[in-house]
Each structure stands twice: as C-alpha cells, then as structure tokens.
Write an enzyme that holds these catalytic residues in place. Structure first.
Site, PDB file in Angstrom:
ATOM      1  N   GLY A  81       0.813  -1.211   0.000  1.00  0.00           N
ATOM      2  CA  GLY A  81       0.000   0.000   0.000  1.00  0.00           C
ATOM      3  C   GLY A  81       0.842   1.255   0.000  1.00  0.00           C
ATOM      4  N   GLY A 111      -2.687  -4.086 -10.640  1.00  0.00           N
ATOM      5  CA  GLY A 111      -4.119  -4.314 -10.536  1.00  0.00           C
ATOM      6  C   GLY A 111      -4.887  -3.026 -10.323  1.00  0.00           C
ATOM      7  CG  ASP A 137      -7.687 -11.261  -6.762  1.00  0.00           C
ATOM      8  OD1 ASP A 137      -7.361 -12.433  -6.508  1.00  0.00           O
ATOM      9  OD2 ASP A 137      -7.344 -10.293  -6.065  1.00  0.00           O
ATOM     10  CD  GLU A 232      -8.425 -14.629  -0.529  1.00  0.00           C
ATOM     11  OE1 GLU A 232      -7.599 -15.211   0.200  1.00  0.00           O
ATOM     12  OE2 GLU A 232      -8.132 -13.651  -1.272  1.00  0.00           O
TER      13      GLU A 232
END
Length: 360
Positions: A81, A111, A137, A232
């Site tokens: 981050g 992403g 993802d 998940e």
C-alpha cells in the site's frame, strides 16, 4: 511519433505468472523504436525511496534469458500500500524519481489498486503513463482478462483434479479454498473447469443446507466423493467475515472460510468426511499459461504503441477479443469488477449440476 527516448517499467501489487512476459514485450517493442528501457525495482518504491533502484533492460540482458517464461517478477514488486505520507508528498517523490532518471514515460503493470495509486501520483504532473492490468483475481475494471488470471485458474484446476482422486479413494467431500478477495472469478472459473460439485463465491448468497442437499444428491446417485470450491472472501451463512486481521494499509486479510464450512458440514451432516486444502500463494506461481503469455505480449506491445502515438494516462485492456485502451480516470471510477451472478459462467455451472448458491 512523440519524442520518447527513455521509458521506465515497474510491477506493482501482488505478483503473478506472466509479469516477466509483459516486461519482455515492452523491452522488445521499445528497443525496435530505439528507446531505452529502465526496469524500476520493487514497484513504486524504486522511484519514491531516497535511493532510486533500477536496471537498464535490453533484448540481450533480459529477453534472451529464461525470465520471460517464469512466474514472479524479475523487477520485484511492492504490495504494502501507500507509505505513511500524504498523497501530495508521495506524488512529489514519485515525480522527482521519474525526472531524476530522465524518463519520458512509464509503463505500470498492476491491478486496480495500483492503477488508482499511480494515477493519483501522476495527477498534476507531466508524467506520461500507460497501465497494464494484471491480477489473479481478474477484478481489474473494464478488461475481460488480466495477466496472471488464466495461470492461477490452471493451478486451481490442477488442484481440483488431484483432490478428486484422493476424495474418491477415501470417500470424502474435499474443500478447496482459493484466493480472489471479494471477487469470485477465480473460484468460479476453476470450479467450472475442474467439474467441482459446489462453488461458493462472495457475490452469490448460499446456505449450508443448500450445500448439504447437493451432497445428499451425490450420495443418492451412488457416488462416494465430492469437491467443494470456496472463495476466500466468502462470508459465513450469517453474513460475517471470519478474519479480523488487517494488513499494513488497513485492508482485511481473508482466510478460514474453508475450515468454517468444513466444521458446519461435519456438525449438520455426517455422511461425508471433510478435509480442507488452502492453496495460498501457490496460486501466484507456476509457469505462465500460453494464454497469459499471449495476453502479456499483446498488452506490452500495445502499451509501447500507445506511447509512440502520444497517447497516455490510460490502461490497455482486452475486450471482445481485441486489445484497446481506456482512460485511467474511467478505470479508477469503475472500481473493482466483481463476478456477475448472472454471467454465462454461473449459468453454465448451474446447468451442469453444480450448486453455486441461491441464485433464484
């Protein structure tokens, strides 16, 4: 043709198979135009830290090595981050790093989170940037596929195939917990490819009784085993996330839903013994599939083409079988792309007899 002589490329966020193939495509395409390519180390940190970290990449010192065929990132990445500084301060650091290296443009492979962060870094500056979407993802906005997704699906599908054999041997219902955070693309695609019996994703409500009814149906048919795939980011039947853990930037760290499901099934239905397999980061590994290598080549070449035409502040994307681009502000505005409960994948899963939740 714009007057570009030197560009940078960095990989940001979680790693995946296919990143090195993107780097190769950018290096080769840019070299044909006579441009220098600077590989930035450790994501945006390589430009914002006090010591700049980079490597000049050429066709001979990079493309002619095994790296483009391997997973992971040759350049390293950053998945922690934004640093604990103001956006303005980080943008200034980023801008200084780009200018110190004399970069005319930047290719960022990342992403949805990375696109948002770097887009903000570039606001109010003259930095020319093109984004390349990558994530296991597959939740990056506007593009149908991102680099790394197909390879992760292959890892998950191989795991389902392997679990099916041991499930048959021991008359068990085996549960596979896969990644994806709040998006169920990885779980649904791999479950469909692996012929799983149950697939539970965050976007579709479900019930434990619904899973049990499917297991009863299997038992009645005479089959002695079953495979359950669970994403998940799935919540409990009561709508709660199990994990309270958070990463360095305050995002929830998911995990444990497979064990929760196993415990509930054992408590309510004893005809199948259950076991849980959590793949974890092995989903980011393995050799890139042919599809991911192809997408990486298309995306990398397109990023260089856009910069050569003077187009920037955009992200390349795959849509309807073609590679194009969209403005970064539209990408950021769109936000994370979740699995559509009415998609062809969900409908096909239901049609072949899989329990995917309460879709009606």
């Amino acid at each position: 043709m714009s007057q570009i002589k030197k560009i940078g490329i960095l990989t940001s966020g979680g790693d995946c198979a296919g990143l090195n193939a993107v780097i190769r495509a950018v290096v080769n395409s840019a070299s044909k135009l006579g441009w220098e390519v600077y590989g930035i180390k450790d994501g945006t940190n390589g430009l914002t830290d006090d010591t700049l970290r980079y490597e000049v990449l050429t066709v001979h010192n990079y493309s002619d090595t095994p790296w483009p065929r391997l997973s992971g990132s040759y350049l390293g990445s950053s998945n922690q981050g934004v640093k604990m500084e103001s956006l303005e301060a980080m943008s200034q650091r980023f801008h200084r790093g780009v200018k110190a290296l004399g970069l005319d443009a930047l290719v960022v492979v990342g992403g949805d989170g990375s696109m948002n962060i770097v887009s903000n870094y570039c606001k109010g500056t003259d930095i020319r940037m093109v984004g390349v979407p990558k994530t296991i993802d597959n939740d990056t906005p506007l593009t149908e596929f991102s680099v790394g997704f197909d390879s992760a699906c292959q890892v998950c599908t191989t795991a389902i195939d392997s679990l099916s054999l041991t499930a048959r041997s021991h008359s068990r219902a085996l549960i596979l917990e896969v990644m994806g955070r709040d998006a169920g693309h990885l779980a649904m695609h791999s479950a469909l490819a692996g012929n799983a019996d149950v697939c539970l994703v965050p976007e579709v409500p479900y019930s434990i009784d619904g899973v049990i009814n499917k297991l009863k149906e299997i038992k009645k048919s005479g089959r002695n085993h079953a495979i359950i795939v669970v994403s998940e980011g799935l919540k409990t039947e009561n709508g709660e996330h199990l994990s309270a853990a958070k990463n360095k930037v305050g995002e929830a760290v998911y995990g444990g839903i497979g064990q929760y499901l196993s415990a509930e099934l054992n408590k309510r239905y004893g005809e199948f013994q259950t076991r849980v397999t959590t793949l974890g980061h092995v989903q980011r590994a393995g050799e890139p599939t042919s599809f991911d290598r192809k997408v990486a080549a298309l995306f990398g070449a397109k990023a260089v083409e856009l910069l050569a035409k003077g187009e920037h502040n955009c992200m390349v994307l795959w849509k309807n079988g073609h590679v194009s681009a969209a403005p970064l502000n539209e990408v950021v505005k769109e936000g994370t792309t979740l699995l559509n409960p009415q998609s062809d994948y969900v409908r096909a899963a239901e049609a072949v007899g899989m329990y995917v939740g309460e879709t009606k």
